[in-house]
Scaffold this motif. Structure first.
Motif, mmCIF file in Angstrom:
data_model
loop_
_atom_site.group_PDB
_atom_site.id
_atom_site.type_symbol
_atom_site.label_atom_id
_atom_site.label_comp_id
_atom_site.label_asym_id
_atom_site.label_seq_id
_atom_site.Cartn_x
_atom_site.Cartn_y
_atom_site.Cartn_z
ATOM 1 N N TYR A 55 77.544 0.259 -12.359
ATOM 2 C CA TYR A 55 76.573 -0.609 -11.691
ATOM 3 C C TYR A 55 77.264 -1.770 -11.003
ATOM 4 O O TYR A 55 78.425 -2.080 -11.295
ATOM 5 N N ARG A 56 76.523 -2.357 -10.055
ATOM 6 C CA ARG A 56 76.979 -3.537 -9.331
ATOM 7 C C ARG A 56 75.896 -4.600 -9.440
ATOM 8 O O ARG A 56 74.701 -4.273 -9.434
ATOM 9 N N VAL A 57 76.330 -5.855 -9.507
ATOM 10 C CA VAL A 57 75.384 -6.978 -9.512
ATOM 11 C C VAL A 57 75.818 -7.945 -8.413
ATOM 12 O O VAL A 57 76.970 -8.395 -8.400
ATOM 13 N N TYR A 58 74.910 -8.220 -7.480
ATOM 14 C CA TYR A 58 75.171 -9.120 -6.348
ATOM 15 C C TYR A 58 74.543 -10.467 -6.654
ATOM 16 O O TYR A 58 73.351 -10.539 -6.980
ATOM 17 N N GLU A 59 75.347 -11.527 -6.494
ATOM 18 C CA GLU A 59 74.877 -12.872 -6.858
ATOM 19 C C GLU A 59 75.309 -13.902 -5.822
ATOM 20 O O GLU A 59 76.316 -13.719 -5.141
ATOM 21 N N LYS A 60 74.586 -14.998 -5.783
ATOM 22 C CA LYS A 60 75.030 -16.200 -5.070
ATOM 23 C C LYS A 60 75.569 -17.176 -6.124
ATOM 24 O O LYS A 60 75.078 -17.213 -7.260
ATOM 25 N N ALA A 61 76.560 -17.979 -5.732
ATOM 26 C CA ALA A 61 77.233 -18.864 -6.698
ATOM 27 C C ALA A 61 76.470 -20.184 -6.856
ATOM 28 O O ALA A 61 77.002 -21.287 -6.662
ATOM 29 N N ILE A 62 75.228 -20.048 -7.238
ATOM 30 C CA ILE A 62 74.380 -21.228 -7.461
ATOM 31 C C ILE A 62 74.896 -21.957 -8.708
ATOM 32 O O ILE A 62 75.320 -21.312 -9.672
ATOM 33 N N PRO A 63 74.918 -23.294 -8.698
ATOM 34 C CA PRO A 63 75.428 -24.020 -9.868
ATOM 35 C C PRO A 63 74.677 -23.622 -11.142
ATOM 36 O O PRO A 63 73.441 -23.538 -11.145
ATOM 37 N N GLU A 64 75.432 -23.402 -12.208
ATOM 38 C CA GLU A 64 74.816 -22.909 -13.454
ATOM 39 C C GLU A 64 74.341 -24.097 -14.294
ATOM 40 O O GLU A 64 74.788 -24.305 -15.422
ATOM 41 N N THR A 65 73.479 -24.866 -13.690
ATOM 42 C CA THR A 65 72.981 -26.072 -14.345
ATOM 43 C C THR A 65 71.464 -26.025 -14.421
ATOM 44 O O THR A 65 70.799 -25.379 -13.594
ATOM 45 N N GLU A 66 70.928 -26.713 -15.425
ATOM 46 C CA GLU A 66 69.484 -26.730 -15.642
ATOM 47 C C GLU A 66 68.790 -27.253 -14.389
ATOM 48 O O GLU A 66 69.261 -28.217 -13.777
ATOM 49 N N GLY A 67 67.702 -26.608 -14.027
ATOM 50 C CA GLY A 67 66.977 -27.001 -12.817
ATOM 51 C C GLY A 67 67.134 -25.965 -11.724
ATOM 52 O O GLY A 67 66.187 -25.659 -11.015
ATOM 53 N N HIS A 68 68.348 -25.401 -11.597
ATOM 54 C CA HIS A 68 68.547 -24.323 -10.630
ATOM 55 C C HIS A 68 68.043 -22.995 -11.207
ATOM 56 O O HIS A 68 67.869 -22.850 -12.433
ATOM 57 N N LEU A 69 67.849 -22.028 -10.312
ATOM 58 C CA LEU A 69 67.565 -20.639 -10.707
ATOM 59 C C LEU A 69 68.693 -19.752 -10.204
ATOM 60 O O LEU A 69 69.181 -19.958 -9.087
ATOM 61 N N LEU A 70 69.111 -18.806 -11.002
ATOM 62 C CA LEU A 70 70.019 -17.760 -10.526
ATOM 63 C C LEU A 70 69.188 -16.540 -10.178
ATOM 64 O O LEU A 70 68.208 -16.230 -10.863
ATOM 65 N N PHE A 71 69.593 -15.860 -9.121
ATOM 66 C CA PHE A 71 68.938 -14.590 -8.800
ATOM 67 C C PHE A 71 70.015 -13.583 -8.440
ATOM 68 O O PHE A 71 71.112 -13.942 -8.020
ATOM 69 N N CYS A 72 69.697 -12.314 -8.646
ATOM 70 C CA CYS A 72 70.694 -11.285 -8.342
ATOM 71 C C CYS A 72 70.010 -9.962 -8.049
ATOM 72 O O CYS A 72 68.829 -9.778 -8.358
ATOM 73 N N MET A 73 70.755 -9.074 -7.440
ATOM 74 C CA MET A 73 70.349 -7.677 -7.278
ATOM 75 C C MET A 73 71.225 -6.845 -8.196
ATOM 76 O O MET A 73 72.454 -6.986 -8.190
ATOM 77 N N SER A 74 70.609 -5.990 -8.981
ATOM 78 C CA SER A 74 71.329 -5.127 -9.906
ATOM 79 C C SER A 74 71.122 -3.684 -9.448
ATOM 80 O O SER A 74 69.979 -3.252 -9.242
ATOM 81 N N VAL A 75 72.210 -2.966 -9.237
ATOM 82 C CA VAL A 75 72.142 -1.582 -8.735
ATOM 83 C C VAL A 75 72.836 -0.677 -9.750
ATOM 84 O O VAL A 75 74.068 -0.662 -9.852
ATOM 85 N N LEU A 76 72.034 0.040 -10.513
ATOM 86 C CA LEU A 76 72.545 0.896 -11.593
ATOM 87 C C LEU A 76 72.508 2.352 -11.132
ATOM 88 O O LEU A 76 71.442 2.875 -10.791
ATOM 89 N N GLU A 77 73.662 2.985 -11.127
ATOM 90 C CA GLU A 77 73.766 4.369 -10.640
ATOM 91 C C GLU A 77 73.016 5.334 -11.576
ATOM 92 O O GLU A 77 72.846 5.039 -12.763
ATOM 93 N N PRO A 78 72.613 6.491 -11.030
ATOM 94 C CA PRO A 78 71.998 7.510 -11.899
ATOM 95 C C PRO A 78 73.080 8.322 -12.611
ATOM 96 O O PRO A 78 74.207 8.430 -12.120
ATOM 97 N N GLY A 79 72.729 8.880 -13.736
ATOM 98 C CA GLY A 79 73.661 9.757 -14.442
ATOM 99 C C GLY A 79 73.486 9.630 -15.937
ATOM 100 O O GLY A 79 72.603 8.901 -16.423
ATOM 101 N N SER A 80 74.329 10.347 -16.665
ATOM 102 C CA SER A 80 74.257 10.258 -18.117
ATOM 103 C C SER A 80 75.646 10.430 -18.704
ATOM 104 O O SER A 80 76.547 11.013 -18.085
ATOM 105 N N VAL A 81 75.821 9.891 -19.888
ATOM 106 C CA VAL A 81 77.044 10.064 -20.678
ATOM 107 C C VAL A 81 76.615 10.971 -21.824
ATOM 108 O O VAL A 81 75.873 10.535 -22.716
ATOM 109 N N GLY A 82 77.031 12.244 -21.763
ATOM 110 C CA GLY A 82 76.404 13.224 -22.642
ATOM 111 C C GLY A 82 74.943 13.317 -22.219
ATOM 112 O O GLY A 82 74.636 13.495 -21.046
ATOM 113 N N GLU A 83 74.039 13.142 -23.152
ATOM 114 C CA GLU A 83 72.605 13.208 -22.844
ATOM 115 C C GLU A 83 71.992 11.821 -22.654
ATOM 116 O O GLU A 83 70.797 11.697 -22.380
#
Ligand code: F6R
Ligand code: ZN
Length: 189
Positions: A55-83
């Motif tokens: 998977y990949r996660v796309y983010e902006k480097a918003i300050p990790e301080t109270e008051g701000h919000l972080l947002f991201c896009m998470s892209v998880l590939e299809p598939g399986s490990v065994g079942e």
């Protein structure tokens, strides 16, 4: 680096999950998930076959301080490990009483959630469905479809990520391929 103390906007492609001008792209390969799946041999075979992106996660480097919000896009590939269907590592937030929302924009899966005192839940993730992980609930996405599972996440910027407790505890349920669809396996009702 841009200042994030002034208003801004970003373009996000919902078909691919790519965030234009992302400051960070977290890329996790199969080998980064070693130890997370029940079938260790299947995981080694997957790594030997080229250690594909999990998977990949796309983010902006918003300050990790109270008051701000972080947002991201998470892209998880299809598939399986065994079942067992591909999944993210999953985490509590370091500041445990911080929530998160996931808006699924493409694909099909679940957000599996748990608390440290034994509660668990699984909410379906389908395009257009928003899932809320309340404070204190660890969360992991699982892709049970044939396409990437793409979601947009928002959470308090000071939340932080606690992966260690999940590495130790795991989740109470595994999601595996069954004859008629996904099955939740585990020793908890
Ligand atoms: C952020 C969040 C998501 C995940 C992403 C990857 O708090 O929950 O953006 O970070 O889906 O999963 P992990 O971080 O568990 O590897
Ligand atoms: Zn989170």
């Amino acid at each position: 680096m841009a200042s994030y103390d002034v208003p801004f906007g970003v373009a996000i492609d919902f078909a691919t999950g790519v965030m234009e001008d992302a400051d960070n792209v977290v890329v996790r390969h199969a080998s980064d998930l070693r130890g997370y799946y029940s079938d260790a041999d299947a995981m080694e075979a997957l790594i030997a076959s080229g250690d594909p992106v999990h998977y990949r996660v796309y983010e902006k480097a918003i300050p990790e301080t109270e008051g701000h919000l972080l947002f991201c896009m998470s892209v998880l590939e299809p598939g399986s490990v065994g079942e067992e269907f591909f999944m993210t590592k999953g985490h509590y937030h370091t500041v445990a009483d911080t929530a998160e929302t996931y808006l699924c924009v493409k694909g099909s899966g679940f957000l599996v959630m748990k608390t440290s005192d034994g509660q668990w839940a699984a909410e379906p993730m389908e395009a257009g469905r928003m899932v809320y992980a309340p404070p204190l609930w660890a969360h992991r996405s699982i892709n049970v479809g044939d396409d990437p599972l793409i979601s947009f996440c928002v959470y308090p910027a000071h939340a932080g990520h606690n992966y260690g407790d999940i590495e130790t505890e795991g989740f109470p349920k595994r999601v595996v391929r069954g004859p008629e669809g996904p099955i939740f396996l585990g020793n908890v009702a």
